[in-house]
Scaffold this motif. Structure first.
Motif, PDB file in Angstrom:
ATOM      1  N   TYR A  61       8.961 -25.773 -19.273  1.00  0.00           N
ATOM      2  CA  TYR A  61       9.496 -24.877 -18.238  1.00  0.00           C
ATOM      3  C   TYR A  61       9.167 -25.427 -16.845  1.00  0.00           C
ATOM      4  N   TYR A  62       7.962 -25.952 -16.665  1.00  0.00           N
ATOM      5  CA  TYR A  62       7.615 -26.485 -15.339  1.00  0.00           C
ATOM      6  C   TYR A  62       8.427 -27.746 -15.020  1.00  0.00           C
ATOM      7  N   ALA A  63       8.679 -28.589 -16.040  1.00  0.00           N
ATOM      8  CA  ALA A  63       9.544 -29.757 -15.813  1.00  0.00           C
ATOM      9  C   ALA A  63      10.932 -29.272 -15.382  1.00  0.00           C
ATOM     10  N   SER A  64      11.391 -28.186 -16.003  1.00  0.00           N
ATOM     11  CA  SER A  64      12.716 -27.642 -15.676  1.00  0.00           C
ATOM     12  C   SER A  64      12.761 -27.130 -14.237  1.00  0.00           C
ATOM     13  N   LEU A  65      11.671 -26.504 -13.792  1.00  0.00           N
ATOM     14  CA  LEU A  65      11.636 -25.991 -12.410  1.00  0.00           C
ATOM     15  C   LEU A  65      11.659 -27.131 -11.388  1.00  0.00           C
ATOM     16  N   VAL A  66      10.995 -28.231 -11.716  1.00  0.00           N
ATOM     17  CA  VAL A  66      11.048 -29.389 -10.801  1.00  0.00           C
ATOM     18  C   VAL A  66      12.498 -29.884 -10.729  1.00  0.00           C
ATOM     19  N   ALA A  67      13.126 -30.017 -11.902  1.00  0.00           N
ATOM     20  CA  ALA A  67      14.493 -30.549 -11.955  1.00  0.00           C
ATOM     21  C   ALA A  67      15.482 -29.622 -11.257  1.00  0.00           C
TER      22      ALA A  67
END
Ligand code: F6R
Length: 365
Positions: A61-67
């Motif tokens: 989820y955090y990788a998704s928020l960065v993207a």
């Protein structure tokens, strides 16, 4: 096989340069992103997509928020990122105009799978980004993009975060091209920056032991705060999650702009604050946060860009990352956060690869 490292987690952190090379590999041709074999979307087929949902749990989820922060700057399409367990329970509009992207290292996370089944049943185009070739998620979606990170044994996700970011960034560039919103100069600039990242990560890894004495100094703290803004806000969450998982220390992340809206009241001399302050357009604001936190006597550990000599005058400890395009620094800034958590857990004698109460893939709700 730990390859000579004391823990799988440290081995996997050290593999991140190679993971990026593998994951980007043949998805980059010259200075252009090429998903023609794996996705093969046309401008016409992509034109029916009006909304993008990115759905995941935990580190994914955090990788998704960065993207999301990269994609929203490039794509003329609404993007929302949701935690899988919440996405399933809400009444979010879903239909054929939605591209639903499910990000899961294992491809077996129960909530992510259930969210995918919901989106699919409503006609959304479903895409999985996973390290799990042959996983349940990979079998069910319309399209799969693999991470090529190799097996991740440590329960704490490290190299797969980097792999996920790489795939999400390449996908963002590809979609921006399909929607006619990205010039080839801009694409070339980003691709050149991406191709440099493996070397820059390896340069950070050569200095990893510098984080050990810093970690040992704060290893007995009971609470930590992590602060970031913009792209470093989800990184603050990821840094705090790594610390919680493997060291069992209470760590909370905030958007630095929220500090004055409550969290600043907690600050005391025994609460270290990790601030991710790379040199981008938000630097001045983060620098003021460092000064504010120091004025409340909390020690500051800053992640800053090489050449930022002002930071060491105010922060108690600084770890420098190489300079890169502002869109790309999350790939670099996450590495010291992982290593810092690792050394703290080691100083506390924790079972780093198999932290208590956690499973590598969460197949129950
Ligand atoms: C964090 C961690 C978990 C997972 C989460 C999602 O280090 O390992 O937070 O990121 O359980 O797992 P996947 O990505 O397999 O769906």
């Amino acid at each position: 096989d730990k390859g000579g490292y004391p823990h799988f987690m440290l081995k996997e952190i050290n593999e991140q340069g190679a993971v990026l090379r593998n994951t980007m590999g043949d998805r980059i041709k010259g200075e252009a992103v090429d998903f023609s074999k794996e996705l093969g979307w046309s401008q016409e087929s992509f034109a029916k997509i009006k909304k993008i949902h990115i759905v995941a749990c935990g580190t994914s989820y955090y990788a998704s928020l960065v993207a999301e922060r990269l994609m929203e700057g490039m794509l003329p399409i609404d993007i929302r990122v949701e935690i899988a367990s919440e996405y399933r329970q809400r009444s979010i509009h879903l239909g054929e105009d939605v591209l639903a992207i499910f990000v899961s290292q294992s491809g077996e996370t129960a909530d992510t799978l259930a969210a995918e089944r919901l989106a699919k049943s409503k006609g959304a185009l479903c895409l999985a980004i996973t390290n799990g070739l042959g996983s349940s998620l990979a079998r069910e979606v319309d399209h799969v993009l693999l991470l090529k990170a190799g097996p991740e044994i440590g329960v704490a996700a490290t190299k797969t975060f980097t792999g996920q970011l790489a795939v999400l960034y390449l996908l963002g560039i590809y979609m921006a091209k399909l929607s006619g919103a990205l010039s080839s100069e801009e694409e070339g600039r980003l691709v050149k920056g991406l191709l440099k990242l493996p070397y820059q990560i390896e340069e950070i890894l050569e200095r990893q032991e510098m984080l050990k004495p810093i970690a040992e100094k704060y290893a007995s703290s009971r609470d930590f705060l992590y602060l970031g803004r913009g792209r470093s806000f989800p990184l603050a969450h990821e840094g705090a999650l790594k610390l919680k998982e493997i060291s069992y220390i209470h760590a909370e992340a905030f958007a630095a702009g929220e500090l004055k809206h409550g969290p600043i009241a907690m600050l005391e001399s025994d609460i270290p604050v990790v601030i991710i302050a790379p040199q981008d357009s938000l630097y001045e604001k983060l620098f003021s946060n460092v000064v504010e936190v120091r004025a409340r006597k909390s020690p500051v550990i800053a992640i800053a860009t090489q050449g930022d000599s002002n930071m060491k005058d105010v922060a108690n400890d600084v770890f420098y990352i190489p300079s890169t395009d502002h869109e790309l620094y999350p790939f670099l800034a996450v590495v010291p956060l992982q290593i810092f958590a690792y050394y703290i857990a080691r100083a506390r004698g924790c079972d780093i690869d198999r932290p208590r109460n956690l499973a590598k893939s969460v197949t129950v709700e």
